[in-house]
Design a protein around this motif. Structure first.
Motif, short mmCIF file in Angstrom:
data_model
loop_
_atom_site.label_atom_id
_atom_site.label_comp_id
_atom_site.label_asym_id
_atom_site.label_seq_id
_atom_site.Cartn_x
_atom_site.Cartn_y
_atom_site.Cartn_z
N GLY A 1 0.90 -1.23 -0.07
CA GLY A 1 0.04 -0.14 -0.09
C GLY A 1 0.81 1.25 -0.13
N ASP A 2 0.31 2.48 0.25
CA ASP A 2 0.71 3.60 0.35
C ASP A 2 1.97 3.88 1.48
OD1 ASP A 2 -1.08 4.16 -1.73
OD2 ASP A 2 -2.44 5.58 -0.70
N THR A 3 2.66 4.92 1.14
CA THR A 3 3.64 5.13 2.18
C THR A 3 3.42 6.66 2.72
OG1 THR A 3 5.32 5.92 0.63
CG2 THR A 3 5.13 3.47 1.35
N VAL A 4 4.16 6.84 3.92
CA VAL A 4 4.11 8.21 4.26
C VAL A 4 5.59 8.56 4.14
CG1 VAL A 4 4.10 9.76 6.39
CG2 VAL A 4 2.27 8.09 6.17
N GLN A 5 5.83 9.80 3.40
CA GLN A 5 7.16 10.15 3.06
C GLN A 5 7.41 11.51 3.66
OE1 GLN A 5 7.00 9.60 -1.33
NE2 GLN A 5 8.03 7.64 -0.97
N PHE A 6 8.71 11.54 4.07
CA PHE A 6 9.32 12.83 4.34
C PHE A 6 10.56 13.03 3.54
CE2 PHE A 6 7.43 11.96 8.73
CZ PHE A 6 6.47 12.80 8.58
N GLU A 7 10.47 13.74 2.65
CA GLU A 7 11.58 13.83 1.63
C GLU A 7 13.02 13.75 2.07
OE1 GLU A 7 12.54 16.75 -2.39
OE2 GLU A 7 10.99 17.20 -0.88
N LYS A 8 13.46 12.70 1.61
CA LYS A 8 15.13 12.77 1.80
C LYS A 8 15.38 12.29 3.28
CE LYS A 8 16.72 15.87 -1.78
NZ LYS A 8 17.57 16.98 -1.94
N VAL A 9 14.39 12.04 4.25
CA VAL A 9 14.67 11.79 5.48
C VAL A 9 13.99 10.25 5.93
CG1 VAL A 9 14.03 12.53 8.03
CG2 VAL A 9 14.41 14.09 6.13
N ALA A 10 12.66 9.86 5.42
CA ALA A 10 12.09 9.04 5.83
C ALA A 10 11.21 8.33 5.17
CB ALA A 10 11.59 8.98 7.46
N ASN A 11 10.89 7.00 5.11
CA ASN A 11 9.53 6.41 4.48
C ASN A 11 9.00 5.46 5.51
OD1 ASN A 11 9.64 7.21 1.74
ND2 ASN A 11 11.63 6.11 1.41
N PHE A 12 7.75 5.89 5.52
CA PHE A 12 6.97 4.92 6.70
C PHE A 12 5.70 3.81 6.06
CE2 PHE A 12 8.41 8.41 8.58
CZ PHE A 12 9.18 8.08 9.68
N PHE A 13 5.54 3.12 6.48
CA PHE A 13 4.70 1.97 5.93
C PHE A 13 3.43 1.69 7.11
CE2 PHE A 13 8.65 1.53 4.09
CZ PHE A 13 8.36 1.50 2.73
N LEU A 14 2.20 1.27 6.71
CA LEU A 14 1.16 1.30 7.45
C LEU A 14 0.27 -0.09 6.85
CD1 LEU A 14 -0.05 5.03 8.04
CD2 LEU A 14 1.07 3.61 9.92
N ASN A 15 -0.26 -0.74 7.77
CA ASN A 15 -0.90 -1.95 7.40
C ASN A 15 -1.80 -2.17 8.52
OD1 ASN A 15 1.58 -3.12 5.18
ND2 ASN A 15 -0.65 -2.35 4.37
N PHE A 16 -2.73 -3.11 8.52
CA PHE A 16 -3.59 -3.66 9.62
C PHE A 16 -4.25 -5.02 9.15
CE2 PHE A 16 -6.83 -2.18 6.99
CZ PHE A 16 -8.06 -2.99 7.35
N ASP A 17 -4.29 -5.60 10.26
CA ASP A 17 -5.11 -7.06 10.22
C ASP A 17 -6.21 -6.87 10.98
OD1 ASP A 17 -4.01 -7.61 12.76
OD2 ASP A 17 -2.63 -9.11 11.77
N GLU A 18 -6.89 -8.03 11.54
CA GLU A 18 -7.86 -7.97 12.58
C GLU A 18 -7.76 -7.72 13.99
OE1 GLU A 18 -11.45 -8.60 11.81
OE2 GLU A 18 -10.34 -8.33 9.73
N ARG A 19 -6.35 -7.98 14.53
CA ARG A 19 -6.01 -7.46 15.84
C ARG A 19 -4.88 -6.31 15.95
NH1 ARG A 19 -3.34 -12.41 18.03
NH2 ARG A 19 -3.15 -10.99 19.97
N PHE A 20 -4.26 -5.90 14.89
CA PHE A 20 -3.23 -5.08 15.06
C PHE A 20 -2.98 -4.04 13.84
CE2 PHE A 20 -1.63 -9.12 17.08
CZ PHE A 20 -1.09 -8.25 18.41
N LEU A 21 -2.46 -2.74 14.38
CA LEU A 21 -2.22 -1.68 13.38
C LEU A 21 -0.62 -1.78 13.19
CD1 LEU A 21 -2.20 0.85 11.77
CD2 LEU A 21 -2.13 2.33 14.05
N TYR A 22 -0.08 -1.96 12.20
CA TYR A 22 1.28 -2.26 11.70
C TYR A 22 2.10 -0.97 11.50
CZ TYR A 22 0.35 -7.12 12.48
OH TYR A 22 -0.24 -8.45 12.88
N VAL A 23 3.16 -0.67 11.81
CA VAL A 23 3.92 0.55 11.58
C VAL A 23 5.23 0.19 11.27
CG1 VAL A 23 4.55 3.08 11.97
CG2 VAL A 23 2.39 1.78 13.14
N GLY A 24 5.76 0.62 9.98
CA GLY A 24 7.34 0.24 9.88
C GLY A 24 7.83 1.59 9.04
#
Length: 434
Positions: free
Chosen positions: A261-284
């Motif tokens: 899916g989509d990513t949250v981006q801070f230009e030249k600094v960081a990329n973040f990822f988000l997903n979920f399932d029935e029990r958890f929100l995943y952040v990387g």
């Protein structure tokens, strides 16, 4: 004798008409135009039975006609701070977007020594405007250009004021810029009226007095064609989050085979990822950092070092422009240090049942975390729903203290931890592997 002649003519006419009718003769007289001579000369043009003259439509939005705020001239409807050391507003007759003139605004709040600088437009002759029927389907639109470098935002605050003196302010969001940057060419700006928190401020939208622009810092800008236009929706940044079919292994090393899916981006600094399932929100995330995992603070102070802050509204039906936290709103933290853990500022406690791992990588570090959905009470993500969401990266140095903060949706204004109207939108879709 005269009377006999009149009777004879009358009988002749009747007989002649009867003769024509009996012969089924149809006579048609075609007139292109008829000149009627009297005291004045008038011309009547020939037109069909169902022909209508074209009518000039007066611009309006569902019957609201006061749609033009500025066009061509600085009239008595426009005022601005009088101190010319702080701000100058003038008509510019060269290179307007439309017509002959545009507004040329130059300001410097700090050097000018003003506590407040701004301008107002009391359009429609300063009449009270009843905007109640159009607040959720109308935007203020104008065109802007710079005299120098391109801009991703403007140091402005915007307000509507009613005739009781109540003002409802909103910050300027980069999402209002159509095309992402304001350049030396005319750029469209759209500010939805729904962005003003008028309900929370008790603004009387049936008696609006004026539109106010408050200037901060310094700048120079050209503005033209300030109008109200039809608008549906919200101009907020959004990200789509996916329902995972396979659980992510929390080991700190991000794999494209796990995250989708989509990513949250801070230009030249960081990329973040988000997903979920029935029990958890995943952040990387993968972060570029010269002093990775620098955070010596604990619990409610973890923002003062390397950390992630997440604001989340668990009620998808909540007003996205609310300016106060509801019971359904949360602020969470991920401490990114040697002893990484999850924190809940609302409950003032660490989050149990979650997991987080960090890994030092060339040029910085990466991390993976999973947050129990039970953190948000009896909560499940609903496919097709939108949720208020903000994501911030706190950057520390070797001393362990924060040196900067990067925000996804509200990088133009601080205060997302108090004001949900600054958040973006988290869109939920179904299975990411379908």
């Amino acid at each position: 004798m005269k009377y006999i002649l009149i009777v004879f003519i009358f009988l002749f006419v009747i007989a002649n008409d009867n003769f024509l009718l009996s012969q089924n003769v149809t006579q048609e007289i075609k007139l292109d135009q008829v000149n009627v001579e009297g005291n004045r000369k008038s011309v009547f043009k020939n037109s069909g039975l169902y022909d209508e003259q074209a009518k000039t439509e007066v611009k309006n939005i569902d019957g609201f006609y006061a749609v033009d705020l500025y066009h061509e001239t600085i009239s008595s409807e426009i005022w601005f701070t009088e101190n010319k050391k702080c701000i100058t507003v003038a008509n510019e007759s060269n290179g307007a977007y439309r017509g002959k003139n545009c507004l040329h605004i130059k300001w410097d709040k700090i050097s000018g020594g003003c506590n407040w600088i701004g301008m107002g437009i009391g359009w429609s002759g300063w009449q009270g405007k009843d905007m109640g029927t159009i607040m959720n389907k109308t935007a203020i639109e104008f065109y802007a250009k710079t005299k120098g470098d391109s801009l991703k935002g403007l140091p402005l605050a915007l307000a509507l004021e009613d005739y009781s003196g109540i003002q409802s302010y909103t910050g300027f969001s980069p999402a209002y810029i159509i095309g992402k940057n304001i350049t030396g060419n005319w750029t469209k700006i759209i500010i939805p009226l729904s962005a003003f928190p008028y309900q929370q401020n008790d603004l009387d939208i049936s008696n609006i007095k004026q539109f106010i622009i408050q200037f901060e810092a310094d700048g120079e800008l050209f503005i033209d064609e300030v109008t109200l236009v039809p608008f549906e929706g919200l101009l907020k940044p959004s990200i789509t989050i996916s329902n995972l079919q396979n659980q992510i292994t929390i080991d700190g090393s991000l794999s494209v085979n796990e995250w989708h899916g989509d990513t949250v981006q801070f230009e030249k600094v960081a990329n973040f990822f988000l997903n979920f399932d029935e029990r958890f929100l995943y952040v990387g995330g993968i972060i570029n950092d010269d002093s990775p995992l620098s955070n010596t603070k604990n619990n409610s102070e973890i923002w003062n070092g390397d950390a992630i802050e997440i604001a989340f509204g668990s009620n998808p039906d909540a007003d996205p422009n609310r300016t106060r936290y509801l019971f359904s709103d949360y602020q969470l933290g991920i401490k990114l240090g040697a002893d990484a853990y999850l924190w809940n500022w609302k409950k003032k406690s660490r989050i149990e049942g979650g997991e987080i791992k960090t890994v030092i990588v060339p040029g910085g570090y990466s991390f993976e975390a999973k947050i129990p959905l039970s953190t948000f009470g009896e909560f499940k993500f609903i496919e097709g729903k939108n949720y208020g969401f903000e994501f911030a990266l706190d950057c520390g140095n070797q001393s362990g203290k924060r040196t900067s903060q990067l925000r996804w949706a509200s990088n133009h204004a601080e205060g997302f931890h108090l004001n949900p109207s600054l958040w973006g939108i988290l869109k939920v879709k179904g299975n990411s592997n379908q």
